[in-house]
Motif scaffolding. Structure first.
Motif, mmCIF file in Angstrom:
data_model
loop_
_atom_site.group_PDB
_atom_site.id
_atom_site.type_symbol
_atom_site.label_atom_id
_atom_site.label_comp_id
_atom_site.label_asym_id
_atom_site.label_seq_id
_atom_site.Cartn_x
_atom_site.Cartn_y
_atom_site.Cartn_z
ATOM 1 N N GLN A 507 0.811 -1.223 0.000
ATOM 2 C CA GLN A 507 0.000 0.000 0.000
ATOM 3 C C GLN A 507 0.847 1.278 0.000
ATOM 4 O OE1 GLN A 507 -3.279 0.341 -0.286
ATOM 5 N NE2 GLN A 507 -3.501 -1.887 -0.484
ATOM 6 N N ARG A 508 2.170 1.125 0.101
ATOM 7 C CA ARG A 508 3.016 2.310 0.297
ATOM 8 C C ARG A 508 2.975 3.283 -0.870
ATOM 9 N NH1 ARG A 508 7.904 -1.223 2.964
ATOM 10 N NH2 ARG A 508 6.843 -1.609 4.954
ATOM 11 N N GLN A 509 3.086 2.767 -2.079
ATOM 12 C CA GLN A 509 3.062 3.651 -3.240
ATOM 13 C C GLN A 509 1.724 4.368 -3.361
ATOM 14 O OE1 GLN A 509 5.506 4.630 -5.106
ATOM 15 N NE2 GLN A 509 6.960 3.333 -4.011
ATOM 16 N N ALA A 510 0.638 3.664 -3.021
ATOM 17 C CA ALA A 510 -0.689 4.277 -3.091
ATOM 18 C C ALA A 510 -0.806 5.419 -2.080
ATOM 19 C CB ALA A 510 -1.768 3.226 -2.830
ATOM 20 N N ILE A 511 -0.264 5.199 -0.876
ATOM 21 C CA ILE A 511 -0.316 6.235 0.160
ATOM 22 C C ILE A 511 0.498 7.456 -0.263
ATOM 23 C CG2 ILE A 511 0.423 6.797 2.513
ATOM 24 C CD1 ILE A 511 -0.331 3.906 3.283
ATOM 25 N N ILE A 512 1.704 7.199 -0.768
ATOM 26 C CA ILE A 512 2.561 8.301 -1.218
ATOM 27 C C ILE A 512 1.884 9.081 -2.342
ATOM 28 C CG2 ILE A 512 4.711 8.835 -2.430
ATOM 29 C CD1 ILE A 512 5.981 6.499 -0.859
ATOM 30 N N GLU A 514 -1.322 9.367 -2.993
ATOM 31 C CA GLU A 514 -2.455 10.147 -2.476
ATOM 32 C C GLU A 514 -1.978 11.408 -1.760
ATOM 33 O OE1 GLU A 514 -5.640 9.992 -2.692
ATOM 34 O OE2 GLU A 514 -6.114 8.012 -3.485
ATOM 35 N N LEU A 515 -0.930 11.268 -0.940
ATOM 36 C CA LEU A 515 -0.412 12.425 -0.199
ATOM 37 C C LEU A 515 0.121 13.486 -1.148
ATOM 38 C CD1 LEU A 515 1.463 10.665 2.763
ATOM 39 C CD2 LEU A 515 -0.677 11.942 2.906
ATOM 40 N N GLU A 516 0.845 13.049 -2.189
ATOM 41 C CA GLU A 516 1.420 14.000 -3.137
ATOM 42 C C GLU A 516 0.347 14.660 -3.998
ATOM 43 O OE1 GLU A 516 4.407 11.881 -5.277
ATOM 44 O OE2 GLU A 516 5.933 12.176 -3.707
#
Length: 656
Positions: A507-512, A514-516
């Motif tokens: 899920q890390r790339q998805a979280i990054i 979304e934040l960006e």
């Protein structure tokens, strides 16, 4: 006086007739240099002139502080006056006929302006009469009182226009009405005479009193304060409320102090006329007096026009009466102080003295030192609460704690509140540092139980209600206290997002992303600190925010946090997953979506309130472009908030 909205033709005519060189020359010494004029800037301190005035462009500009504008703006900025007030003054000066948008109001406005001009004339003439009477044989007692008892020099007596009202019942009346042929009705409206109850005629309001002119910000006499020279009560008598004078909107000596307040970025408020006069005589020229009433919001906002840091010092006696006076004088200012909109300090002079008495036996430097060390209002309030209390006694401890909690609850700014929670916890721990964390927890629990108990799912659901289908609306956010809602909801959202990032590598790339995409940052300091460490470790490994395995990242972070034991205590729980946590992250896509939406909602709310406040504080007639810009900004945030509300996203509160 309520000024009707001025007709654009009047404003334009004033702009055409008011020559900027003529206007500025009243305040600044200008010298011709080429086509323009130069002088020392009145808006900041400088030794070589950087302030220029262009007669052809009818504009001024300072190359030092970047102040600039036309004649109207110059007078507004220098005197901190309203747009309409300045236009009316310039209209009178340049004989511009005043029109309003409603023609029927024009006659009433002219009548009010005429009345005010007559009142100013009558009061100015009365002030001259009182000053003259002070120098006559009948005024010798008053003059001796000023010189001996108050130790005032002749220069100060003249600067403040001090005078004497003779003892006769009709002395002023006869001078103004019979000798000067001024209308008795105008004298009555100015608060100088009163009609007799029987037999007709009038009598003077002020008799056998030392007279102190009260002036408006422009230095015009609008009222008087009279001090008795006998045992007559009241000791001080003020003019009644008039068209020109309102006690709750006026501050004594502000006309003389406004420059000092701006220069020193601080205002000193004392209780009595002679306290303010004595401070000015000692060279402390940022002092004003409150006319013996509680400070109103209008008075405070008037003072704050002249200080950029919004620093206000209340100076009253250190005895019980002085303490009560300080609390009374605070009045409505407490609301502004709690919100952090004013830096309020309290100065209690030693030995129960007022400023006038103190300066008789101390130097201005001594007073300045006390002023510099004056405690903030909240510190002063806390000292008042614990004064003469024995915290080792259960009853005193309980009462003090209750009063401190009441005080802390009112502090709006979370950083300020957290600071004072820690400060109060230190006091209540009685020197035992081991008890401080417990005292902090107890205080937080009493201040906002829902916020202190944020780890309990039921508390969070109660805060937002029973809805399980959508994020909380903007109205719901406004109804619940920020400490119990914004903070706790954000705490949960950010913690869940970080836990998912740590334990779900996929899920890390998805979280990054979304934040960006939403340009979001972690708001809470311990979460922000953890995120920064994650990014630093990632950069150090030459990776693009990715790790070989879940355990690699957690292990590296735990090693890294050995250097930061205090921060580790706040985020250690995120490195572990229990049965409840496992159930939460089984629905990671929905949880990520809800957590991101929550963070986005809180940030949008902050931006919306920020731009709305800027818009409300901007004058559309003076700064139309900025006014429109702020409106568009806060409206855009409002649309985004409504869009989030309509989307009815998976609710974060279901996961708490």
């Amino acid at each position: 006086m309520q000024i009707p909205r001025l007709h654009p033709d009047t404003i334009e005519e004033v702009k055409l007739r008011a020559d900027i060189v003529d206007v500025v020359s009243e305040y600044v010494v200008l010298r011709k240099r080429g086509k323009d004029f130069v002088g020392l800037c009145p808006f900041h301190d400088e030794k070589s002139p950087s302030f220029t005035v262009s007669q052809t462009k009818q504009m001024y500009y300072c190359f030092g502080c970047q102040a600039g504008g036309n004649a109207i703006k110059f007078v507004m900025e220098l005197g901190k006056r309203s747009f309409a007030d300045v236009v009316l003054d310039l209209a009178r000066r340049y004989q511009v006929p005043v029109q309003t948008l409603e023609p029927e109001q024009r006659q009433e406005l002219q009548r009010q302006l005429s009345l005010r001009e007559q009142l100013y004339e009558v009061l100015a003439t009365s002030a001259q009469f009182y000053q003259h009477a002070l120098r006559q044989s009948q005024g010798q007692q008053a003059l001796q009182y000023l010189r001996s008892n108050r130790q005032l020099q002749e220069e100060t007596i003249q600067q403040f226009g001090l005078g004497y009202a003779p003892a006769g019942w009709e002395t002023l009346y006869r001078y103004l009405v019979e000798d000067k042929h001024l209308p008795a009705q105008i004298l009555e409206k100015a608060g100088l005479i009163k009609p007799r109850r029987e037999g007709g005629g009038y009598y003077d309001v002020f008799r056998d009193r030392l007279m102190i002119p009260i002036r408006d910000v422009q230095g015009r006499v609008i009222a008087f304060g009279g001090r008795t020279l006998t045992d007559e009560q009241p000791k001080y008598l003020n003019s009644p409320e008039t068209e020109l004078f309102s006690k709750g909107k006026t501050l004594f000596a502000l006309d003389r102090a406004k420059g000092g307040i701006s220069q020193l970025d601080q205002a000193v408020v004392v209780e009595g006329y002679f306290d303010a006069i004595a401070l000015h005589a000692a060279g402390i020229n940022n002092a004003i007096a409150s006319l013996g009433t509680a400070l109103s919001l209008e008075q405070v906002r008037l003072i704050l026009r002249y200080t950029e840091s919004k620093q206000l010092v209340l100076n009253f006696d250190a005895d019980k009466a002085g303490t009560n006076a300080a609390e009374r004088a605070i009045g409505e200012i407490a609301e502004l102080a709690y919100k952090g909109e004013v830096q309020l300090k309290i100065l209690n002079l030693p030995d129960g003295k007022d400023a006038d008495e103190y300066l008789h036996s101390h130097t201005p430097e001594d007073y300045g030192e006390l002023l510099k060390n004056a405690p903030l209002w909240l510190d002063w309030q806390i000292q008042q609460i614990i004064q003469d209390r024995d915290l080792k006694q259960a009853t005193d401890f309980q009462q003090v704690t209750q009063q401190l909690v009441k005080l802390l609850k009112n502090i709006a700014n979370s950083d300020t509140r957290n600071y004072y929670v820690s400060y109060c916890a230190e006091i209540l721990s009685l020197g035992d540092t081991r008890l401080i964390p417990l005292r902090v927890e107890n205080l937080l629990t009493q201040i906002a139980p829902a916020a202190a108990a944020y780890t309990k799912p039921v508390s969070a659901k109660k805060a937002w209600g029973s809805s399980k289908s959508s994020l909380p609306s903007t109205d719901a956010i406004n109804r619940v206290s920020p400490l119990a809602t914004e903070r706790s909801l954000l705490e949960h959202a950010e913690a869940l997002l970080l836990r998912i990032y740590l334990h779900c590598p996929e899920q890390r790339q998805a979280i990054i992303a979304e934040l960006e995409e939403r340009d979001l940052q972690f708001s809470l300091s311990h979460h922000r600190f953890l995120w920064q460490q994650i990014l630093e470790i990632s950069s150090g490994d030459g990776e693009t925010r990715n790790f070989a395995s879940q355990s690699d990242l957690i292990s590296r972070l735990q090693d890294h946090f050995l250097e930061f034991s205090s921060e580790m205590g706040l985020i250690a729980h995120l490195f572990h997953v229990d049965e409840k946590n496992q159930k939460e992250i089984l629905r990671t896509p929905q949880v990520v979506q809800a957590a991101i939406a929550c963070m986005d909602l809180v940030m949008l709310e902050k931006r919306y309130r920020h731009f709305l406040e800027l818009w409300q504080q901007t004058d559309p007639e003076v700064e139309p472009e900025r006014y429109q810009s702020y409106y568009q900004a806060f409206y855009a945030e409002k649309i985004k908030l409504q869009k989030i509300d309509r989307q009815r996203l998976f609710s974060i509160t279901e996961l708490l």
